[in-house]
Design an enzyme around this catalytic site. Structure first.
Site, mmCIF file in Angstrom:
data_model
loop_
_atom_site.group_PDB
_atom_site.id
_atom_site.type_symbol
_atom_site.label_atom_id
_atom_site.label_comp_id
_atom_site.label_asym_id
_atom_site.label_seq_id
_atom_site.Cartn_x
_atom_site.Cartn_y
_atom_site.Cartn_z
ATOM 1 N N LYS A 52 0.841 -1.210 0.000
ATOM 2 C CA LYS A 52 0.000 0.000 0.000
ATOM 3 C C LYS A 52 0.876 1.260 0.000
ATOM 4 C CE LYS A 52 -3.740 -2.410 2.264
ATOM 5 N NZ LYS A 52 -4.646 -2.627 3.380
ATOM 6 N N GLN A 96 -4.927 -1.987 9.531
ATOM 7 C CA GLN A 96 -4.696 -3.244 8.823
ATOM 8 C C GLN A 96 -5.215 -4.403 9.672
ATOM 9 O OE1 GLN A 96 -3.533 -3.426 5.712
ATOM 10 N NE2 GLN A 96 -3.725 -5.652 5.716
ATOM 11 N N ASP A 119 -11.426 2.278 4.336
ATOM 12 C CA ASP A 119 -11.762 0.848 4.256
ATOM 13 C C ASP A 119 -13.276 0.603 4.210
ATOM 14 O OD1 ASP A 119 -9.909 -1.182 4.076
ATOM 15 O OD2 ASP A 119 -9.377 -1.137 6.199
HETATM 16 N N1 LIG Z 1 -8.028 -3.192 6.887
HETATM 17 C C1 LIG Z 1 -7.927 -4.156 5.979
HETATM 18 N N2 LIG Z 1 -7.262 -5.285 6.265
HETATM 19 C C2 LIG Z 1 -7.184 -6.263 5.330
HETATM 20 C C3 LIG Z 1 -7.758 -6.087 4.031
HETATM 21 C C4 LIG Z 1 -8.463 -4.900 3.781
HETATM 22 O O1 LIG Z 1 -9.031 -4.682 2.686
HETATM 23 N N3 LIG Z 1 -8.516 -3.941 4.765
HETATM 24 N N4 LIG Z 1 -7.578 -7.049 3.056
HETATM 25 C C5 LIG Z 1 -6.659 -8.146 3.263
HETATM 26 C C6 LIG Z 1 -5.238 -7.916 2.875
HETATM 27 N N5 LIG Z 1 -4.959 -6.994 1.762
HETATM 28 C C7 LIG Z 1 -5.048 -5.673 1.979
HETATM 29 O O2 LIG Z 1 -5.055 -5.169 3.058
HETATM 30 C C8 LIG Z 1 -4.409 -7.483 0.544
HETATM 31 C C9 LIG Z 1 -4.546 -8.792 0.139
HETATM 32 C C10 LIG Z 1 -3.934 -9.251 -1.034
HETATM 33 C C11 LIG Z 1 -3.178 -8.406 -1.810
HETATM 34 C C12 LIG Z 1 -2.447 -8.860 -3.028
HETATM 35 O O3 LIG Z 1 -1.978 -8.052 -3.786
HETATM 36 N N6 LIG Z 1 -2.327 -10.171 -3.252
HETATM 37 C C13 LIG Z 1 -1.515 -10.699 -4.326
HETATM 38 C C14 LIG Z 1 -0.517 -11.672 -3.722
HETATM 39 C C15 LIG Z 1 0.477 -10.947 -2.857
HETATM 40 C C16 LIG Z 1 1.309 -11.872 -1.981
HETATM 41 O O4 LIG Z 1 2.368 -12.277 -2.433
HETATM 42 O O5 LIG Z 1 0.888 -12.120 -0.846
HETATM 43 C C17 LIG Z 1 -2.380 -11.414 -5.341
HETATM 44 O O6 LIG Z 1 -3.429 -11.971 -4.962
HETATM 45 O O7 LIG Z 1 -1.989 -11.416 -6.512
HETATM 46 C C18 LIG Z 1 -3.038 -7.111 -1.409
HETATM 47 C C19 LIG Z 1 -3.657 -6.651 -0.254
HETATM 48 C C20 LIG Z 1 -6.638 -8.543 4.737
HETATM 49 N N7 LIG Z 1 -6.529 -7.415 5.591
#
Ligand SMILES: Nc1nc2c(c(=O)[nH]1)N[C@@H](CN(C=O)c1ccc(C(=O)N[C@@H](CCC(=O)O)C(=O)O)cc1)CN2
Length: 284
Positions: A52, A96, A119
């Protein structure tokens, strides 16, 4: 073989569009400024928070990460949120998730100023989401809608089944799919016979964190399959869907990685910009 809903590509396209909006805000002296509070040392959270920060920087958004020790008390986190709420320079605040067990996430969410709630997890913004009068959307749910829109998938009249009832994904996604005129069911760990529901669905969304829960026999031919699961197994990322088998039956499917994940971050940036614009409109 199903067609791929390419989240990485769509996120890049959306990012270019967003860059121009941020440039305009910066030129007006109204640079978006958001803060991420991360409590503890969850390894995945560390990666997401860093992603982020990187995305924000690339777009020209000011981002500050508050990395707090796992033993930080709920009162201390609430005091920090209140400080950020009161700072007129700050346009967005988020915590987070997951947070350590001794912290009641509902208390934190209720403290965030809804006008800074990037969020969309405060009680006020959750309510607005359900009455269809929202100015912000939860990132993952919003990213899924962006992906479906990009590929011109009309949801009107489709039967959507969401597996997972989390406040971050399952519940808000149900609200957004309803808004697009889909008929929505939310399944969960107590649902009897998941397959009975998923087999009749035009669109299946898996968001439970259970590797390969959704198998080919659980989806109908031509279904749209969205995988929100990110499971680390033997250093590999595995979704909640058995991609190799399910992709043979699905009309459209998201991969893991490269599907919903990249759009989660991009959609969050969109919410940051939306709230910065409201902030600007409110205060001159
Ligand atoms: N307050 C929050 N916490 C969490 C959220 C949220 O939306 N708000 N979501 C998830 C985690 N998340 C962002 O926070 C998130 C999840 C996945 C990815 C992402 O880019 N995934 C990649 C793989 C990356 C890796 O190697 O792990 C993909 O799927 O291609 C970004 C952000 C939980 N917490």
């Amino acid at each position: 073989m199903g067609k791929i809903l390419d989240g990485k590509k769509v996120a890049q396209i959306k990012s270019e569009e967003l860059k121009h909006t941020v440039e305009k805000l910066v030129s007006e002296g109204k640079t978006p400024h958001f803060c991420v509070i991360n409590i503890g040392a969850d390894p995945a959270s560390k990666v997401y928070v860093a992603t982020k920060a990187r995305r924000a920087k690339k777009l020209g958004i000011i981002e500050e990460t508050y990395q707090l020790p796992a033993e930080t008390t709920e009162a201390e986190v609430i005091a920090l949120i209140e400080k950020l709420n009161a700072d007129p320079e700050i346009t967005g605040v988020m915590v987070q998730l997951p947070a350590p067990d001794h912290i009641d996430v509902d208390h934190l969410m209720a403290t965030i100023d809804p006008e800074k709630d990037v969020d969309c997890l405060t009680p006020a913004n959750t309510g607005r989401l359900w009455i269809g009068n929202h100015f912000v959307e939860p990132a993952t749910a919003s990213g899924i809608i962006t992906l479906l829109d990009y590929y011109d998938i009309d949801l009107t009249g489709l039967n959507a089944v969401i597996v997972g009832r989390s406040n971050i994904v399952g519940k808000p996604l149900a609200a957004l799919l309803l808004e697009r005129n889909a008929s929505v069911s939310i399944l969960h760990s107590r649902t009897k016979n998941l397959a009975e529901h998923t087999k009749n669905a035009d669109i299946v969304v898996a968001a439970v964190g259970h590797p390969k829960l959704i198998t080919a026999d659980m989806v109908k031919e031509g279904a749209i399959v969205i995988d929100v699961g990110i499971n680390r197994v033997d250093k590999h990322l595995i979704g909640d869907v058995d991609f190799d088998e399910v992709s043979k039956k699905a009309a459209w499917i998201t991969p893991v990685p490269g599907g919903v994940g990249p759009l989660t971050v991009e959609s969050l940036m969109e919410q940051v910009v939306k709230l910065a614009m409201r902030h600007k409109n409110d205060r001159g």
